[in-house]
Design a protein around this motif. Structure first.
Motif, PDB file in Angstrom:
ATOM      1  N   HIS A  97       0.821  -1.211   0.000  1.00  0.00           N
ATOM      2  CA  HIS A  97       0.000   0.000   0.000  1.00  0.00           C
ATOM      3  C   HIS A  97       0.855   1.262   0.000  1.00  0.00           C
ATOM      4  O   HIS A  97       0.510   2.273   0.623  1.00  0.00           O
ATOM      5  CB  HIS A  97      -0.957   0.005   1.199  1.00  0.00           C
ATOM      6  CG  HIS A  97      -1.792  -1.235   1.322  1.00  0.00           C
ATOM      7  ND1 HIS A  97      -2.760  -1.573   0.401  1.00  0.00           N
ATOM      8  CD2 HIS A  97      -1.779  -2.218   2.245  1.00  0.00           C
ATOM      9  CE1 HIS A  97      -3.320  -2.720   0.751  1.00  0.00           C
ATOM     10  NE2 HIS A  97      -2.743  -3.139   1.867  1.00  0.00           N
ATOM     11  N   GLY A  98       1.995   1.197  -0.696  1.00  0.00           N
ATOM     12  CA  GLY A  98       2.828   2.373  -0.853  1.00  0.00           C
ATOM     13  C   GLY A  98       3.668   2.739   0.351  1.00  0.00           C
ATOM     14  O   GLY A  98       4.114   3.890   0.464  1.00  0.00           O
ATOM     15  N   LYS A  99       3.949   1.782   1.234  1.00  0.00           N
ATOM     16  CA  LYS A  99       4.759   2.103   2.413  1.00  0.00           C
ATOM     17  C   LYS A  99       5.456   0.852   2.942  1.00  0.00           C
ATOM     18  O   LYS A  99       5.079  -0.281   2.622  1.00  0.00           O
ATOM     19  CB  LYS A  99       3.891   2.714   3.517  1.00  0.00           C
ATOM     20  CG  LYS A  99       2.800   1.771   4.010  1.00  0.00           C
ATOM     21  CD  LYS A  99       1.944   2.437   5.102  1.00  0.00           C
ATOM     22  CE  LYS A  99       0.873   1.458   5.610  1.00  0.00           C
ATOM     23  NZ  LYS A  99       0.062   2.060   6.694  1.00  0.00           N
ATOM     24  N   THR A 111       8.496   0.933  -2.596  1.00  0.00           N
ATOM     25  CA  THR A 111       7.104   1.172  -2.199  1.00  0.00           C
ATOM     26  C   THR A 111       6.254   1.602  -3.383  1.00  0.00           C
ATOM     27  O   THR A 111       5.080   1.225  -3.476  1.00  0.00           O
ATOM     28  CB  THR A 111       7.032   2.231  -1.085  1.00  0.00           C
ATOM     29  OG1 THR A 111       7.647   3.451  -1.524  1.00  0.00           O
ATOM     30  CG2 THR A 111       7.723   1.739   0.168  1.00  0.00           C
ATOM     31  N   SER A 112       6.842   2.344  -4.309  1.00  0.00           N
ATOM     32  CA  SER A 112       6.097   2.764  -5.499  1.00  0.00           C
ATOM     33  C   SER A 112       5.788   1.579  -6.407  1.00  0.00           C
ATOM     34  O   SER A 112       4.663   1.426  -6.900  1.00  0.00           O
ATOM     35  CB  SER A 112       6.908   3.824  -6.260  1.00  0.00           C
ATOM     36  OG  SER A 112       6.275   4.180  -7.472  1.00  0.00           O
ATOM     37  N   GLN A 122       3.130  -0.979  -4.608  1.00  0.00           N
ATOM     38  CA  GLN A 122       1.932  -0.497  -3.938  1.00  0.00           C
ATOM     39  C   GLN A 122       0.651  -1.184  -4.408  1.00  0.00           C
ATOM     40  O   GLN A 122      -0.330  -1.264  -3.658  1.00  0.00           O
ATOM     41  CB  GLN A 122       1.790   1.020  -4.097  1.00  0.00           C
ATOM     42  CG  GLN A 122       1.618   1.513  -5.507  1.00  0.00           C
ATOM     43  CD  GLN A 122       1.488   3.035  -5.549  1.00  0.00           C
ATOM     44  OE1 GLN A 122       1.099   3.663  -4.560  1.00  0.00           O
ATOM     45  NE2 GLN A 122       1.833   3.637  -6.678  1.00  0.00           N
TER      46      GLN A 122
END
Length: 297
Positions: free
Chosen positions: A36-38, A71-72, A75
């Motif tokens: 989820h981007g993290k 993370t990108s 995600q």
């Protein structure tokens, strides 16, 4: 959906493959979860990495920038990713300058940890050297004890003692059955940790975990949990595992997993009916799992 494939990053950019751990003379390891981007526990991983290896700012900044790329790119991976960061000195290169790399791979749609774990006690004994920083000057000549406590609890690339402990128990890959987590003790017989996890014991209304001041890895998930609920540390023995109201393990990729202590030995494991039934979380364990789901992933 487009197939999801592992990828590899380093200071040199994206790579097609990575050298094996055995190519390193020494180093440290951080295994993280992304989604989820993290990377929800990166601040804790970063703190342990710095304590373990004292990265120069240029290396830490480069690692952080690559993790932003991770993370990108992950995600939208439906189950998230497992991110393995290595930082260490390679063998036979003529230099002692550390290098780093990242292995990023998708987590399984059906987690092999879904049915909980069985805890199998090992004869292999954990030593302080197994989790002592290889980067600190004079580390190899230091004695144990609280005087040098900051050098302990690191996750090392050289994991011979964990490999020997894992080899004591047969591999289990049967669908629908719990995984087996070998458990390491220190030389005096106190329980310390699983080969991939920290231990959690529910005793009455309290959570307790083994002391990690001289032996064992100071896990990132354990540290996060200790900031959310009260978890005390104590010297614990196999008899404490047997008497606990609930048992669980935790790590930074899988969260909290319910556990059950095996009464059998490796030689008679296949005849033990305990291995067939899933390990269901107790009420207190379920609370921790819900907390992780709500706050982290």
């Amino acid at each position: 959906m487009t197939d999801i494939h592992p990828f590899y990053l380093s200071a040199a950019g994206e790579l097609h493959t990575l050298v094996p751990d055995s190519a390193f003379q020494f180093g440290v390891l951080e295994t993280m979860r992304a989604g989820h981007g993290k990377i929800p526990l990166w601040e804790f991983h970063r703190a342990r990495l710095q304590r373990s290896a004292s990265l120069p700012s240029e290396d830490l900044n480069a690692v952080s920038a690559s993790l932003e790329q991770v993370t990108s790119r992950t995600q939208n991976w439906p189950e998230g990713a497992r991110v393995r960061l290595r930082y260490g000195v390679l063998q036979d290169t003529g230099t002692d300058k550390p290098v780093w790399d990242l292995r990023v791979e998708p987590l399984e749609k059906a987690s092999p940890w879904t049915n909980g774990v069985l805890l199998g006690l090992c004869g292999t004994r954990l030593t302080g050297d197994a989790t002592r920083s290889p980067f600190a000057p004079g580390t190899r000549s230091l004695g144990g004890g609280s005087e040098h406590a900051e050098l302990y609890g690191c996750k090392l690339l050289v994991r011979d003692v964990y490999t020997r402990a894992a080899a004591e128990w047969p591999a289990r890959a049967t669908t629908g059955e719990p995984l087996l987590e070998p458990v390491l003790l220190e030389p005096n017989g106190a329980v310390i940790e699983g080969i991939r996890s920290n231990l959690l014991l529910r005793i009455g209304s309290d959570w307790v975990t083994p002391r990690l001041d001289q032996f064992g890895v100071r896990g990132v998930m354990l540290r996060w949990l200790a900031g959310q609920v009260e978890i005390s540390e104590d010297t614990l023995y196999p008899s404490d595992l047997a008497k606990a109201d609930e048992l669980a393990i935790c790590n930074s990729v899988r969260g909290v997993i319910p556990a059950r202590l095996l009464a059998s030995t490796p030689e008679v494991l296949q005849m033990d009916s305990q291995i067939q039934s899933p390990v269901r979380p107790g009420r207190a364990t379920s609370v921790l799992q819900a907390l992780i789901s709500e706050e982290l992933w």
